[in-house]
Design an enzyme around this catalytic site. Structure first.
Site, PDB file in Angstrom:
ATOM      1  N   TYR A  64       0.818  -1.213   0.000  1.00 42.97           N
ATOM      2  CA  TYR A  64       0.000   0.000   0.000  1.00 42.97           C
ATOM      3  C   TYR A  64       0.847   1.257   0.000  1.00 42.97           C
ATOM      4  CZ  TYR A  64       0.629   0.598   5.114  1.00 42.97           C
ATOM      5  OH  TYR A  64       1.132   0.797   6.364  1.00 42.97           O
ATOM      6  N   CYS A  65       0.217   2.342  -0.460  1.00 45.48           N
ATOM      7  CA  CYS A  65       0.841   3.664  -0.474  1.00 45.48           C
ATOM      8  C   CYS A  65      -0.252   4.688  -0.154  1.00 45.48           C
ATOM      9  CB  CYS A  65       1.501   3.941  -1.826  1.00 45.48           C
ATOM     10  SG  CYS A  65       0.343   4.048  -3.195  1.00 45.48           S
ATOM     11  N   ARG A  66      -0.109   5.898  -0.640  1.00 46.50           N
ATOM     12  CA  ARG A  66      -1.090   6.939  -0.374  1.00 46.50           C
ATOM     13  C   ARG A  66      -2.369   6.734  -1.177  1.00 46.50           C
ATOM     14  NH1 ARG A  66      -1.982  11.689  -3.023  1.00 46.50           N
ATOM     15  NH2 ARG A  66      -3.163  13.229  -1.860  1.00 46.50           N
TER      16      ARG A  66
END
Length: 102
Positions: A64-66
């Site tokens: 995951y990221c932003r």
């Protein structure tokens, strides 16, 4: 590369399932809000500096990221390195906070 929604991931976490999360955001983003996991910024993945992930090559990794963009890129790079079970969190932490909350 597979995908998972924030709601699906939250359900798995709440049920006590053992999931391996990988956060590919920058350190300052992680400090603001994170859901845990191994922290390996996208730049490190692009530089193939992923020693902390080597034991997970054949295990599911939820990345995951932003917003889901960098984690998608990370999944593609990791696939070229032989990782076989990568899952991108759709919408990243923005979607998580909107749909699941803090």
């Amino acid at each position: 590369m597979q995908t998972i929604t924030p709601e699906e991931l939250k359900k798995r976490l709440d049920s006590g399932e053992d999931v391996t999360l990988v956060d590919v955001r920058e350190p300052h983003e992680r400090e603001e809000f994170n859901i845990g996991g191994i922290h390996v910024p996208l730049g490190d993945i692009r530089a193939m500096q992923v020693d902390e992930l080597e034991d997970y090559k054949d295990k599911e990794l939820i990345v995951y990221c932003r917003s889901g963009n960098r984690s998608g890129q990370a999944c593609m790079v990791l696939e070229t390195m032989g990782f076989t079970n990568l899952v991108n969190l759709t919408g990243g932490m923005l979607a998580w906070q909107e749909k699941v909350g803090q």
